[in-house]
Design an enzyme around this catalytic site. Structure first.
Site, PDB file in Angstrom:
ATOM      1  N   HIS A   1      -1.051   0.896  -9.734  1.00 22.16           N
ATOM      2  CA  HIS A   1      -1.749  -0.030  -8.840  1.00 22.16           C
ATOM      3  C   HIS A   1      -2.491  -1.112  -9.636  1.00 22.16           C
ATOM      4  O   HIS A   1      -3.698  -1.300  -9.492  1.00 22.16           O
ATOM      5  CB  HIS A   1      -2.728   0.723  -7.927  1.00 22.16           C
TER       6      HIS A   1
ATOM      7  N   GLU B   1      -2.368   8.191  -4.592  1.00 21.68           N
ATOM      8  CA  GLU B   1      -3.316   7.536  -5.505  1.00 21.68           C
ATOM      9  C   GLU B   1      -4.685   8.217  -5.473  1.00 21.68           C
ATOM     10  O   GLU B   1      -5.161   8.599  -4.406  1.00 21.68           O
ATOM     11  CB  GLU B   1      -3.496   6.065  -5.104  1.00 21.68           C
TER      12      GLU B   1
ATOM     13  N   ARG C   1       0.852  -1.180   0.000  1.00 20.43           N
ATOM     14  CA  ARG C   1       0.000   0.000   0.000  1.00 20.43           C
ATOM     15  C   ARG C   1       0.887   1.229   0.000  1.00 20.43           C
ATOM     16  O   ARG C   1       1.979   1.231   0.583  1.00 20.43           O
ATOM     17  CB  ARG C   1      -0.937   0.026   1.229  1.00 20.43           C
TER      18      ARG C   1
END
Length: 310
Positions: A277, A259, A230
């Site tokens: 991602h 993000e 993450r």
């Protein structure tokens, strides 16, 4: 009558069709539609499908009085209000195990790309530059691979590393029972030992900026870091500084703190590989994740125990 399901993430047509066969779907994969859907249909929603990045807040849960099932499509659930949901007696599930191979594949693709400088070599070739004027890059095989987070994904990364004849070690909060791999009780110690560091630990408050300046200094000027966990796990500003000052040799990220916006501090740097991602995304992984959700939901609404509880 089909249960009402609120979907908060983007799904392809085939995935939506398979879910719509079992649910009355409210599709709201962006913030505007999300707010409108909860306002208009919140009192009828019995299940929510989201993911770890998109999450679901406590306030949103409270606007859905009939909510009884929340599912994260993938393994992560760091932005779900888990404790609040449990206080309401809501069942929580995730997609553990459905995209592990895909993420591990991508981690190794990133590792090979950054260590062997594949994007820059591709660009040089297109510009007519021959190899004699380009720096040589190190081997991946035979090196030391450190894995931060030896869960299902980390274990699969280790198996791929073994195929490259790598010496492999890991860091977890505690040693993984049954693992024959070398264990380090701190990330800094692992980084000091490693040539390459692959980060595959869960997100959340407990791992926020776990990978920062001390880790980069320990990894050293010949070290490379790959993050497929993450974005919050890695300190972007500290990474940018480490790359500019050549504290480490390079980094490859599939996830980042900003993000869905790209990490501005890294965009102009040569020794970085970035992907948006997509580590857990493949036709096979998405199909498995959707099938897992449907299996969990079918069991829940039939009064049976779910397969992959959080």
């Amino acid at each position: 009558m089909k249960p009402s399901l609120l979907i908060l993430i983007h799904l392809n047509d085939a995935s939506r069709a398979s879910i719509e066969a079992a649910f009355d779907v409210v599709y709201a994969p962006d913030s505007t539609r999300r707010s409108a859907a909860i306002a208009a249909r919140g009192d009828t929603i019995r299940a929510v499908l989201t993911n770890g990045t998109t999450g679901l807040t406590a306030a949103e849960i409270d606007r859905m009085p009939q909510l009884e099932l929340i599912s994260a499509l993938g393994a992560g659930y760091e932005n779900l209000a888990v404790d609040h949901a449990r206080s309401r007696g809501i069942v929580l599930v995730n997609g553990a195990g459905t995209n592990d191979h895909c993420v591990a594949d991508h981690a190794f693709a990133l590792l090979l790309a950054i260590v062997r400088d594949v994007p820059q070599l591709d660009r040089a070739t297109r510009d007519g530059i021959w190899r004699d004027t380009l720096p040589m890059q190190p081997n991946v095989s035979g090196k030391r691979l450190g894995i931060v987070g030896l869960g299902n994904i980390g274990e699969k990364v280790a198996r791929r590393g073994a195929g490259f004849d790598m010496d492999i070690a890991y860091h977890n909060r505690k040693p993984r029972e049954g693992s024959a791999l070398r264990y380090f009780d701190s990330v800094v110690a692992l980084a000091r030992w490693s040539d390459f560091l692959v980060v595959a630990t869960p997100g959340g408050a407990g791992t926020h900026h776990l990978i920062g300046k001390p880790v980069f200094e320990a990894l050293g000027p010949n070290g490379f870091v790959v993050n497929v966990s993450r974005g919050s796990v890695l300190d972007t500003a500290a990474l940018a500084q480490a790359l500019v000052t050549q504290t480490i040799a390079g980094a490859a990220l599939d996830v980042y703190e900003s993000e869905p916006h790209p990490p501005e501090a890294l965009l102009t740097l040569r020794n970085v590989v970035l992907t948006p991602h997509v580590g857990g995304r493949s036709p096979e992984a998405i199909t498995a994740s959707v099938d897992n959700f449907l299996a969990n939901a079918t069991r829940h609404f039939a009064g049976k125990a779910v397969l992959t509880p959080i």
